[in-house]
Design an enzyme around this catalytic site. Structure first.
Site, PDB file in Angstrom:
ATOM      1  N   GLU A 130       4.668  -7.933   2.576  1.00 32.92           N
ATOM      2  CA  GLU A 130       5.171  -8.885   3.561  1.00 32.92           C
ATOM      3  C   GLU A 130       4.835  -8.430   4.974  1.00 32.92           C
ATOM      4  O   GLU A 130       4.337  -9.191   5.795  1.00 32.92           O
ATOM      5  CB  GLU A 130       6.698  -9.044   3.442  1.00 32.92           C
ATOM      6  CG  GLU A 130       7.162  -9.544   2.114  1.00 32.92           C
ATOM      7  CD  GLU A 130       7.546  -8.426   1.138  1.00 32.92           C
ATOM      8  OE1 GLU A 130       6.725  -7.489   0.937  1.00 32.92           O
ATOM      9  OE2 GLU A 130       8.634  -8.497   0.575  1.00 32.92           O
ATOM     10  N   CYS A 152      12.533  -6.185   0.406  1.00 34.75           N
ATOM     11  CA  CYS A 152      13.357  -5.038   0.775  1.00 34.75           C
ATOM     12  C   CYS A 152      14.053  -5.306   2.116  1.00 34.75           C
ATOM     13  O   CYS A 152      13.719  -6.257   2.836  1.00 34.75           O
ATOM     14  CB  CYS A 152      12.497  -3.776   0.849  1.00 34.75           C
ATOM     15  SG  CYS A 152      11.434  -3.671   2.301  1.00 34.75           S
ATOM     16  N   ILE A 210       0.868  -1.171   0.000  1.00 33.73           N
ATOM     17  CA  ILE A 210       0.000   0.000   0.000  1.00 33.73           C
ATOM     18  C   ILE A 210       0.909   1.227   0.000  1.00 33.73           C
ATOM     19  O   ILE A 210       1.598   1.493   0.992  1.00 33.73           O
ATOM     20  CB  ILE A 210      -0.936  -0.005   1.223  1.00 33.73           C
ATOM     21  CG1 ILE A 210      -1.770  -1.294   1.231  1.00 33.73           C
ATOM     22  CG2 ILE A 210      -1.825   1.238   1.213  1.00 33.73           C
ATOM     23  CD1 ILE A 210      -2.511  -1.552   2.514  1.00 33.73           C
ATOM     24  N   GLU A 211       0.926   1.930  -1.142  1.00 35.86           N
ATOM     25  CA  GLU A 211       1.803   3.083  -1.299  1.00 35.86           C
ATOM     26  C   GLU A 211       1.138   4.350  -0.787  1.00 35.86           C
ATOM     27  O   GLU A 211      -0.072   4.397  -0.552  1.00 35.86           O
ATOM     28  CB  GLU A 211       2.173   3.266  -2.775  1.00 35.86           C
ATOM     29  CG  GLU A 211       3.024   2.152  -3.305  1.00 35.86           C
ATOM     30  CD  GLU A 211       3.419   2.332  -4.750  1.00 35.86           C
ATOM     31  OE1 GLU A 211       4.279   1.561  -5.200  1.00 35.86           O
ATOM     32  OE2 GLU A 211       2.877   3.227  -5.444  1.00 35.86           O
ATOM     33  N   ASN A 212       1.958   5.377  -0.638  1.00 32.25           N
ATOM     34  CA  ASN A 212       1.494   6.684  -0.227  1.00 32.25           C
ATOM     35  C   ASN A 212       2.331   7.717  -0.975  1.00 32.25           C
ATOM     36  O   ASN A 212       3.500   7.453  -1.278  1.00 32.25           O
ATOM     37  CB  ASN A 212       1.666   6.841   1.285  1.00 32.25           C
ATOM     38  CG  ASN A 212       1.001   8.078   1.814  1.00 32.25           C
ATOM     39  OD1 ASN A 212       1.566   9.162   1.778  1.00 32.25           O
ATOM     40  ND2 ASN A 212      -0.217   7.919   2.301  1.00 32.25           N
ATOM     41  N   CYS A 221      11.709  -5.363   5.266  1.00 30.06           N
ATOM     42  CA  CYS A 221      10.954  -6.621   5.392  1.00 30.06           C
ATOM     43  C   CYS A 221      11.864  -7.755   5.850  1.00 30.06           C
ATOM     44  O   CYS A 221      11.448  -8.601   6.652  1.00 30.06           O
ATOM     45  CB  CYS A 221      10.274  -6.972   4.070  1.00 30.06           C
ATOM     46  SG  CYS A 221       8.861  -5.902   3.713  1.00 30.06           S
ATOM     47  N   SER A 246       3.732  10.174   0.126  1.00 30.07           N
ATOM     48  CA  SER A 246       4.928  10.321   0.939  1.00 30.07           C
ATOM     49  C   SER A 246       5.522   8.916   1.085  1.00 30.07           C
ATOM     50  O   SER A 246       5.105   8.134   1.932  1.00 30.07           O
ATOM     51  CB  SER A 246       4.556  10.900   2.310  1.00 30.07           C
ATOM     52  OG  SER A 246       5.696  10.942   3.139  1.00 30.07           O
ATOM     53  N   CYS A 270       4.935  -2.481   2.845  1.00 27.14           N
ATOM     54  CA  CYS A 270       5.130  -3.625   1.955  1.00 27.14           C
ATOM     55  C   CYS A 270       4.151  -4.756   2.273  1.00 27.14           C
ATOM     56  O   CYS A 270       3.690  -4.900   3.409  1.00 27.14           O
ATOM     57  CB  CYS A 270       6.552  -4.150   2.088  1.00 27.14           C
ATOM     58  SG  CYS A 270       7.817  -2.961   1.640  1.00 27.14           S
TER      59      CYS A 270
END
Length: 127
Positions: free
Chosen positions: A55, A86, A43-45, A89, A47, A53
């Site tokens: 995971e 990443c 779920i991106e934002n 995670c 900002s 992520c």
């Protein structure tokens, strides 16, 4: 096979990803030792630092429901090769599911890599 089922559930979770900025969709599915499954998507934002992520969403959902014994985590992304988690995670996996099987796959589940948190993050931070 259980592994294929987890990948399929991670693929379905990937479809729910909110990734309008990167276009990089990821899905995950956690399997607890008592057979309960939890899914998550990225779920991106706007900002970027507030992005979460897939995971971590799946792992945190399990933990928030009191499920602390995790046997496996499947992660898929909308790419041709198995996805690489990443660093954040990897650190969460090392602490919260240190003995779990980590299953990394691509968009259609045709390529699979199996690993463990310690292999993903050797010399990770521990208190």
């Amino acid at each position: 096979m259980e592994e294929k089922r987890l990948i399929k559930k991670a693929q379905k979770a990937m479809e729910k990803a909110y990734a309008p900025y990167s276009g990089f969709r990821v899905g995950a599915c956690v399997l607890t030792s008592d057979g309960v499954e939890f899914t998550g998507c990225n779920i991106e934002n706007a900002s970027y630092g507030l992005t979460v992520c897939a995971e971590r969403v799946a792992i945190f959902k399990a933990y928030s429901e009191g499920k602390r014994n995790i046997d496996a985590l499947a992660v898929v992304a909308d790419i041709d090769e198995p996805v690489s988690p990443c660093g954040a995670c990897r650190q969460v996996m090392l602490e919260l599911l240190p003995n779990a099987l980590i299953i990394l796959s691509n968009r259609d589940g045709s390529k699979i890599m199996r690993t463990r948190p310690e292999e993903l993050l050797p010399y990770g931070f521990k208190l």
